[in-house]
Design a protein around this motif. Structure first.
Motif, PDB file in Angstrom:
ATOM      1  N   PRO A   1      -2.536  24.277  -3.748  1.00  0.00           N
ATOM      2  CA  PRO A   1      -2.627  22.820  -3.963  1.00  0.00           C
ATOM      3  C   PRO A   1      -2.270  22.446  -5.403  1.00  0.00           C
ATOM      4  O   PRO A   1      -2.611  23.161  -6.345  1.00  0.00           O
ATOM      5  N   ARG A   2      -1.554  21.340  -5.544  1.00  0.00           N
ATOM      6  CA  ARG A   2      -1.212  20.877  -6.895  1.00  0.00           C
ATOM      7  C   ARG A   2      -1.358  19.358  -7.018  1.00  0.00           C
ATOM      8  O   ARG A   2      -0.790  18.761  -7.923  1.00  0.00           O
ATOM      9  N   CYS A   3      -2.083  18.745  -6.065  1.00  0.00           N
ATOM     10  CA  CYS A   3      -2.269  17.298  -6.128  1.00  0.00           C
ATOM     11  C   CYS A   3      -3.731  16.975  -5.857  1.00  0.00           C
ATOM     12  O   CYS A   3      -4.623  17.495  -6.523  1.00  0.00           O
ATOM     13  N   CYS A   4      -4.006  16.171  -4.810  1.00  0.00           N
ATOM     14  CA  CYS A   4      -5.362  15.696  -4.565  1.00  0.00           C
ATOM     15  C   CYS A   4      -6.318  16.845  -4.244  1.00  0.00           C
ATOM     16  O   CYS A   4      -7.485  16.816  -4.647  1.00  0.00           O
ATOM     17  N   ALA A   5      -5.829  17.860  -3.511  1.00  0.00           N
ATOM     18  CA  ALA A   5      -6.711  18.979  -3.162  1.00  0.00           C
ATOM     19  C   ALA A   5      -7.089  19.796  -4.392  1.00  0.00           C
ATOM     20  O   ALA A   5      -8.083  20.519  -4.381  1.00  0.00           O
ATOM     21  N   ALA A   6      -6.296  19.670  -5.455  1.00  0.00           N
ATOM     22  CA  ALA A   6      -6.595  20.380  -6.699  1.00  0.00           C
ATOM     23  C   ALA A   6      -7.316  19.484  -7.689  1.00  0.00           C
ATOM     24  O   ALA A   6      -7.598  19.900  -8.818  1.00  0.00           O
ATOM     25  N   GLY A   7      -7.600  18.237  -7.274  1.00  0.00           N
ATOM     26  CA  GLY A   7      -8.323  17.313  -8.138  1.00  0.00           C
ATOM     27  C   GLY A   7      -7.463  16.610  -9.152  1.00  0.00           C
ATOM     28  O   GLY A   7      -7.972  16.018 -10.104  1.00  0.00           O
ATOM     29  N   GLN A   8      -6.138  16.655  -8.971  1.00  0.00           N
ATOM     30  CA  GLN A   8      -5.237  15.997  -9.924  1.00  0.00           C
ATOM     31  C   GLN A   8      -4.068  15.401  -9.149  1.00  0.00           C
ATOM     32  O   GLN A   8      -3.205  16.118  -8.656  1.00  0.00           O
ATOM     33  N   CYS A   9      -4.028  14.089  -9.030  1.00  0.00           N
ATOM     34  CA  CYS A   9      -3.003  13.419  -8.233  1.00  0.00           C
ATOM     35  C   CYS A   9      -1.643  13.467  -8.937  1.00  0.00           C
ATOM     36  O   CYS A   9      -1.548  13.242 -10.147  1.00  0.00           O
TER      37      CYS A   9
ATOM     38  N   ILE B   1      -0.369  16.233   2.657  1.00  0.00           N
ATOM     39  CA  ILE B   1       0.635  17.259   2.342  1.00  0.00           C
ATOM     40  C   ILE B   1       0.029  18.342   1.456  1.00  0.00           C
ATOM     41  O   ILE B   1       0.230  19.542   1.676  1.00  0.00           O
ATOM     42  N   ASP B   2      -0.734  17.912   0.459  1.00  0.00           N
ATOM     43  CA  ASP B   2      -1.280  18.877  -0.496  1.00  0.00           C
ATOM     44  C   ASP B   2      -2.279  19.818   0.170  1.00  0.00           C
ATOM     45  O   ASP B   2      -2.364  20.991  -0.188  1.00  0.00           O
ATOM     46  N   ALA B   3      -3.034  19.296   1.135  1.00  0.00           N
ATOM     47  CA  ALA B   3      -4.039  20.129   1.802  1.00  0.00           C
ATOM     48  C   ALA B   3      -3.403  21.265   2.602  1.00  0.00           C
ATOM     49  O   ALA B   3      -4.041  22.299   2.841  1.00  0.00           O
ATOM     50  N   ARG B   4      -2.134  21.090   3.010  1.00  0.00           N
ATOM     51  CA  ARG B   4      -1.454  22.118   3.807  1.00  0.00           C
ATOM     52  C   ARG B   4      -0.716  23.141   2.951  1.00  0.00           C
ATOM     53  O   ARG B   4      -0.168  24.107   3.474  1.00  0.00           O
ATOM     54  N   ARG B   5      -0.683  22.941   1.648  1.00  0.00           N
ATOM     55  CA  ARG B   5       0.009  23.877   0.770  1.00  0.00           C
ATOM     56  C   ARG B   5      -0.840  25.109   0.499  1.00  0.00           C
ATOM     57  O   ARG B   5      -2.068  25.033   0.475  1.00  0.00           O
TER      58      ARG B   5
ATOM     59  N   GLN C   1       0.833  -1.198   0.000  1.00  0.00           N
ATOM     60  CA  GLN C   1       0.000   0.000   0.000  1.00  0.00           C
ATOM     61  C   GLN C   1       0.871   1.254   0.000  1.00  0.00           C
ATOM     62  O   GLN C   1       0.580   2.223  -0.714  1.00  0.00           O
ATOM     63  N   LEU C   2       1.944   1.223   0.806  1.00  0.00           N
ATOM     64  CA  LEU C   2       2.868   2.361   0.800  1.00  0.00           C
ATOM     65  C   LEU C   2       3.504   2.543  -0.573  1.00  0.00           C
ATOM     66  O   LEU C   2       3.705   3.665  -1.043  1.00  0.00           O
ATOM     67  N   ARG C   3       3.793   1.424  -1.222  1.00  0.00           N
ATOM     68  CA  ARG C   3       4.485   1.455  -2.512  1.00  0.00           C
ATOM     69  C   ARG C   3       3.616   2.072  -3.607  1.00  0.00           C
ATOM     70  O   ARG C   3       4.149   2.687  -4.542  1.00  0.00           O
ATOM     71  N   THR C   4       2.300   1.953  -3.479  1.00  0.00           N
ATOM     72  CA  THR C   4       1.407   2.377  -4.572  1.00  0.00           C
ATOM     73  C   THR C   4       0.538   3.580  -4.228  1.00  0.00           C
ATOM     74  O   THR C   4      -0.269   3.997  -5.056  1.00  0.00           O
ATOM     75  N   THR C   5       0.690   4.142  -3.026  1.00  0.00           N
ATOM     76  CA  THR C   5      -0.172   5.236  -2.595  1.00  0.00           C
ATOM     77  C   THR C   5       0.576   6.566  -2.658  1.00  0.00           C
ATOM     78  O   THR C   5       1.705   6.670  -2.177  1.00  0.00           O
ATOM     79  N   CYS C   6      -0.069   7.570  -3.224  1.00  0.00           N
ATOM     80  CA  CYS C   6       0.516   8.912  -3.294  1.00  0.00           C
ATOM     81  C   CYS C   6       0.631   9.494  -1.883  1.00  0.00           C
ATOM     82  O   CYS C   6      -0.354   9.540  -1.141  1.00  0.00           O
ATOM     83  N   GLN C   7       1.819   9.931  -1.507  1.00  0.00           N
ATOM     84  CA  GLN C   7       2.038  10.442  -0.159  1.00  0.00           C
ATOM     85  C   GLN C   7       1.398  11.807   0.053  1.00  0.00           C
ATOM     86  O   GLN C   7       1.070  12.181   1.178  1.00  0.00           O
ATOM     87  N   CYS C   8       1.231  12.578  -1.012  1.00  0.00           N
ATOM     88  CA  CYS C   8       0.528  13.865  -0.892  1.00  0.00           C
ATOM     89  C   CYS C   8      -0.891  13.652  -0.386  1.00  0.00           C
ATOM     90  O   CYS C   8      -1.394  14.398   0.457  1.00  0.00           O
TER      91      CYS C   8
END
Length: 430
Positions: free
Chosen positions: A148-156, A141-145, A129-136
């Motif tokens: 946002p440029r990952c999940c919070a922006a709708g694009q992993c 992490i993205d929510a604190r930026r 799961q760690l190997r295949t899961t985006c850490q953002c």
């Protein structure tokens, strides 16, 4: 004559006795994770071993660290292991990295599972799961930026952990469970049954011979010229260079004793520590040009001491600031990057100086065992693994040379006519 009295322990020290199966058992009341005091048993093949195990647990209990029971969670045991066991056996910076690894990855993934019910399948599933899961996404992490440029922006962005990081996480868990086995909390270390694969060594781009000459030329006149020259000629680690004292050098004999390393820790600031491993403590030969540079550096340091006057603070280090204080490793990195820029060279890490030394020595035909001793590797297998790509290239060159020699008779005869002896397979070491 009366029989000798049986050895007893004072109140609060617990009970120790030999079982019918020959093993020794020690028991005592310790602080549990729920705030109560519970009777805990440990075992050993000798009375001393059982007593030492109980004493270790009691010391942790008396210092306020609850001792998890066998039925406790993985998270509770890892916290106990970090706070009461690992802290006494690891360097501060290593313990900090272990703590970060456990709190960031292991406890969120496995912390709620019972220690005795943890299986190899649980660990394998968690690592996959760690190997295949985006850490953002996982760690927010993205929510604190701010932007946002990952999940919070709708694009992993698919920021995944490297194989090297996964291996490190697995090794930390394996170490903790190994201690649980020694304490007989669990019968076996299930993490050992999980294979993470061998990650590829971190890529590095060592300096070529011409680039090394450029660097040494640019270092001429620099107040740390002797340090940069010594680093490139001996492959010493950054901390080993900064931890050198004048008492470690024998400039008449041309040798240096590597006994300590300088590191910045969270609690002690700049701290001098013993070398990383026993193999790292070694005596090395110094090239003649390094001996001359160090003598000039000593004269320069004396002039700086006279200029600093009462502000001079010197404790014997070879390489210091202009006021005699130890050099912060971060500041040395900055000076190295500035020197690379001045020399017109590509940016590399300071540690790549060490890789450059080993690579250049290999290309000069120096034996692997000599390089291992110079670099202070614990095992020659480490040296062989890190520089496998260099050895492979040298093997290919050797095979090509042999292929040329075994070619057509005309080409072989022509090659012989150009000199009395065939060309050497490597440039002689100077």
């Amino acid at each position: 004559m009366p029989a000798p009295r049986k050895k007893t322990r004072a109140n609060g020290e617990g009970t120790i006795y030999q079982r019918k199966d020959g093993r020794w058992e020690a028991a005592g009341y310790l602080l549990a994770t729920d705030g109560t005091r519970k009777r805990v048993r440990v075992y050993g093949s000798t009375r001393r071993e059982a007593a030492d195990k109980l004493t270790e647990k009691m010391a942790a209990s008396n210092s306020g660290h609850p001792v998890p029971s066998a039925q406790g969670s993985v998270g509770a045991y890892l916290t106990y292991w970090l706070d009461a066991v690992a802290v006494h056996h690891l360097r501060e910076n290593t313990h900090t990295r272990y703590t970060t690894c456990v709190n960031r990855y292991v406890i969120p993934g496995l912390g709620k599972k019972k220690l005795t019910k943890l299986t190899a399948k649980d660990i394998r599933t968690w690592l996959n799961q760690l190997r295949t899961t985006c850490q953002c996404c996982t760690r927010g992490i993205d929510a604190r930026r701010d932007q946002p440029r990952c999940c919070a922006a709708g694009q992993c962005c698919h920021k995944l952990l490297s194989p090297l990081t996964l291996t490190y996480i697995h090794s930390v868990l394996k170490s903790a469970l190994e201690h649980a086995v020694r304490e007989e909390e669990i019968p076996r270390n299930v993490a050992r049954n999980v294979r993470t694969g061998t990650p590829r060594p971190r890529r590095f781009e060592p300096l070529t011979t011409d680039e090394a000459r450029q660097l040494l030329t640019a270092a001429q006149g620099h107040r740390l010229h002797a340090l940069f020259e010594l680093a490139l000629h001996t492959g010493l680690r950054k901390g080993e260079l900064l931890g050198l004292r004048w008492e470690d050098l024998d400039l008449d004999a041309g040798t240096a004793a590597i006994r300590r390393t300088l590191q910045r820790t969270g609690t002690g600031g700049l701290t001098t520590l013993p070398t990383k491993t026993r193999a790292s403590e070694r005596r090395i030969a110094l090239p003649t040009r390094c001996v001359q540079s160090l003598k000039l550096h000593h004269e320069q340091q004396e002039r700086e001491r006279e200029s600093a006057g009462s502000t001079w603070q010197h404790d014997g280090h070879v390489f210091t600031t202009a006021q005699g204080r130890p050099i912060d490793p971060t500041n040395l990195t900055r000076a190295f990057i500035t020197l690379l820029r001045k020399a017109g060279l590509r940016r590399i890490r300071f540690h790549d100086d060490r890789h450059s030394t080993a690579t250049l020595l290999l290309e000069q035909g120096v034996e692997l065992v000599v390089i291992k001793e110079l670099l202070g590797h614990a095992h020659i297998g480490v040296t062989a693994t890190v520089y496998a790509h260099v050895r492979l290239r040298l093997q290919r060159d050797a095979i090509d040379t042999l292929s040329t020699a075994l070619g057509s008779p005309e080409s072989s005869h022509t090659a012989r006519d150009e000199g009395d002896e065939p060309p050497p397979s490597a440039v002689p070491v100077r």
